[in-house]
Design an enzyme around this catalytic site. Structure first.
Site, PDB file in Angstrom:
ATOM      1  N   GLY A 133      36.153  44.221  38.513  1.00 30.05           N
ATOM      2  CA  GLY A 133      36.478  44.579  36.994  1.00 30.05           C
ATOM      3  C   GLY A 133      36.764  45.385  36.780  1.00 30.05           C
ATOM      4  O   GLY A 133      37.290  45.609  35.229  1.00 30.05           O
ATOM      5  N   ASN A 157      40.643  46.560  36.194  1.00 30.65           N
ATOM      6  CA  ASN A 157      41.229  46.582  35.091  1.00 30.65           C
ATOM      7  C   ASN A 157      41.119  45.935  33.814  1.00 30.65           C
ATOM      8  O   ASN A 157      41.733  45.796  32.905  1.00 30.65           O
ATOM      9  CB  ASN A 157      42.724  44.798  36.226  1.00 30.65           C
ATOM     10  CG  ASN A 157      43.326  45.927  36.634  1.00 30.65           C
ATOM     11  OD1 ASN A 157      44.317  46.196  36.450  1.00 30.65           O
ATOM     12  ND2 ASN A 157      43.823  45.676  38.574  1.00 30.65           N
ATOM     13  N   ILE A 186      43.221  28.449  39.733  1.00 28.24           N
ATOM     14  CA  ILE A 186      43.001  28.189  37.902  1.00 28.24           C
ATOM     15  C   ILE A 186      43.630  26.734  37.970  1.00 28.24           C
ATOM     16  O   ILE A 186      44.308  25.719  37.985  1.00 28.24           O
ATOM     17  CB  ILE A 186      44.036  28.861  37.429  1.00 28.24           C
ATOM     18  CG1 ILE A 186      44.077  30.417  37.853  1.00 28.24           C
ATOM     19  CG2 ILE A 186      43.926  28.298  35.915  1.00 28.24           C
ATOM     20  CD1 ILE A 186      42.918  30.543  37.193  1.00 28.24           C
ATOM     21  N   ASN A 204      49.382  36.329  35.830  1.00 30.55           N
ATOM     22  CA  ASN A 204      47.544  36.925  36.553  1.00 30.55           C
ATOM     23  C   ASN A 204      48.665  38.535  37.340  1.00 30.55           C
ATOM     24  O   ASN A 204      50.087  38.448  37.075  1.00 30.55           O
ATOM     25  CB  ASN A 204      48.196  36.325  37.637  1.00 30.55           C
ATOM     26  CG  ASN A 204      47.677  36.318  39.398  1.00 30.55           C
ATOM     27  OD1 ASN A 204      46.296  37.280  39.123  1.00 30.55           O
ATOM     28  ND2 ASN A 204      48.233  36.762  40.756  1.00 30.55           N
ATOM     29  N   HIS A 229      49.445  40.602  40.709  1.00 35.41           N
ATOM     30  CA  HIS A 229      49.804  40.596  42.281  1.00 35.41           C
ATOM     31  C   HIS A 229      49.625  42.125  42.533  1.00 35.41           C
ATOM     32  O   HIS A 229      50.844  42.568  42.714  1.00 35.41           O
ATOM     33  CB  HIS A 229      49.989  39.415  42.320  1.00 35.41           C
ATOM     34  CG  HIS A 229      49.877  39.467  43.786  1.00 35.41           C
ATOM     35  ND1 HIS A 229      49.315  38.451  44.851  1.00 35.41           N
ATOM     36  CD2 HIS A 229      50.673  39.716  45.053  1.00 35.41           C
ATOM     37  CE1 HIS A 229      48.908  38.651  45.866  1.00 35.41           C
ATOM     38  NE2 HIS A 229      50.108  39.372  45.667  1.00 35.41           N
ATOM     39  N   ASP A 277      50.575  32.818  43.201  1.00 36.25           N
ATOM     40  CA  ASP A 277      51.303  34.141  43.339  1.00 36.25           C
ATOM     41  C   ASP A 277      53.357  33.528  43.414  1.00 36.25           C
ATOM     42  O   ASP A 277      53.901  33.897  43.520  1.00 36.25           O
ATOM     43  CB  ASP A 277      51.416  34.636  44.773  1.00 36.25           C
ATOM     44  CG  ASP A 277      49.953  35.463  44.648  1.00 36.25           C
ATOM     45  OD1 ASP A 277      49.467  35.345  43.637  1.00 36.25           O
ATOM     46  OD2 ASP A 277      49.844  34.918  45.691  1.00 36.25           O
ATOM     47  N   GLU A 327      48.223  49.048  38.636  1.00 34.82           N
ATOM     48  CA  GLU A 327      48.036  48.194  37.611  1.00 34.82           C
ATOM     49  C   GLU A 327      47.236  48.690  36.188  1.00 34.82           C
ATOM     50  O   GLU A 327      48.179  47.670  34.852  1.00 34.82           O
ATOM     51  CB  GLU A 327      47.515  47.286  38.131  1.00 34.82           C
ATOM     52  CG  GLU A 327      47.708  46.898  39.850  1.00 34.82           C
ATOM     53  CD  GLU A 327      46.488  46.789  40.205  1.00 34.82           C
ATOM     54  OE1 GLU A 327      46.950  45.500  41.324  1.00 34.82           O
ATOM     55  OE2 GLU A 327      45.263  46.715  40.663  1.00 34.82           O
TER      56      GLU A 327
HETATM   57  C1  GAR Z   1      43.579  43.900  41.636  1.00 39.54           C
HETATM   58  O1  GAR Z   1      44.468  44.751  42.069  1.00 39.54           O
HETATM   59  C2  GAR Z   1      44.453  43.143  41.796  1.00 39.54           C
HETATM   60  O2  GAR Z   1      46.157  42.701  41.261  1.00 39.54           O
HETATM   61  C3  GAR Z   1      44.069  42.228  43.038  1.00 39.54           C
HETATM   62  O3  GAR Z   1      42.369  42.343  43.199  1.00 39.54           O
HETATM   63  C4  GAR Z   1      42.934  43.540  42.823  1.00 39.54           C
HETATM   64  C5  GAR Z   1      41.164  43.327  41.372  1.00 39.54           C
HETATM   65  O4  GAR Z   1      40.835  44.744  41.274  1.00 39.54           O
HETATM   66  N1  GAR Z   1      44.620  40.613  42.318  1.00 39.54           N
HETATM   67  C6  GAR Z   1      44.799  40.174  43.498  1.00 39.54           C
HETATM   68  O5  GAR Z   1      45.180  40.104  44.594  1.00 39.54           O
HETATM   69  C7  GAR Z   1      45.127  38.411  43.251  1.00 39.54           C
HETATM   70  N2  GAR Z   1      45.725  37.714  43.954  1.00 39.54           N
HETATM   71  P1  GAR Z   1      40.010  45.324  40.165  1.00 39.54           P
HETATM   72  O6  GAR Z   1      38.731  43.800  39.679  1.00 39.54           O
HETATM   73  O7  GAR Z   1      39.487  46.424  40.049  1.00 39.54           O
HETATM   74  O8  GAR Z   1      40.176  44.655  38.690  1.00 39.54           O
END
Ligand code: GAR
Length: 197
Positions: free
Chosen positions: A12, A14, A88, A102, A104, A145, A174
């Site tokens: 979490g 992000n 989803i 989303n 990616h 995606d 991100e």
């Molecule tokens: C992030 O890097 C996001 O881009 C990726 O999961 C990570 C979550 O990190 N998402 C995917 O791979 C979706 N296909 P976080 O929990 O530290 O935010």
């Protein structure tokens, strides 16, 4: 006020970054976080910042109604996926048309699709010998995606990168861009009217 719901399955970072970004914003806020894992790190991160979070089972997500009810209870206008690793449901997409995005951790359409998440993505990028990777922010549709791409940013892949070092570089992109892009989208968007309003 426009309300964001974040859906997250993991650490979490992000989600936390997004909550902090909007904390001082008087027009947009992160109202609620939903997860499919009760023990995901995201709960502690956002609860510490005053944002409530809830856990729903895979069945609840598939059925959609419990999720839609929670989103209506928080008058959610926009849904942000931040490391959310569950499908989803179509009913949610129908209720939030062009209102689910989303992020990616690679440059789609490369390195996307089912099973391509988190470290799997960075491992695949390194195994393919790519010289750059990055982030893709896109609308969510019924296929993993494949929704319309809204924003991309690139970073180099270095010769001595491991999945961890590449993930760290991608995470920095991100944090720098996801809240800003969400803010731009929300600023243009009319509020969503929920049933009974
Ligand atoms: C992030 O890097 C996001 O881009 C990726 O999961 C990570 C979550 O990190 N998402 C995917 O791979 C979706 N296909 P976080 O929990 O530290 O935010």
């Amino acid at each position: 006020m426009k309300n964001i719901a974040i859906l997250a399955s993991g650490s979490g970072t992000n989600a936390e970054n997004m909550v902090r970004y909007f904390a001082a914003n008087k027009l947009i806020k992160v109202a609620v976080v939903l997860s499919n894992h009760a023990h995901a790190g995201v709960h502690g991160r956002v609860n510490a910042l005053g944002v409530p979070s809830f856990t729903f089972s895979k069945e609840d997500f598939a059925a959609a109604t419990p999720i839609l009810d929670k989103l209506a209870a928080f008058a959610v206008d926009f849904v942000v996926l931040a490391g959310f690793m569950s499908k989803i449901p179509d009913a949610l997409l129908a209720a939030f048309p062009e209102r689910v995005v989303n992020i990616h951790p690679a440059l789609l359409p490369k390195f996307g699709g089912k099973g391509m998440y988190g470290h799997h993505v960075h491992e695949a990028v390194l195994a393919a010998g790519e010289s750059e990777s990055g982030i893709t922010i896109h609308y969510v549709n019924a296929h993993y995606d494949e929704g319309k791409i809204l924003f991309q940013a690139a970073c180099p892949v270095l010769p001595d990168d491991t999945p961890d070092t590449l993930a760290q570089r991608v995470h920095q992109l991100e944090y720098a861009h996801y809240p800003r892009v969400v803010e731009q989208l929300l600023t243009l968007l009319p509020p969503l009217h929920h049933k009974g309003e």
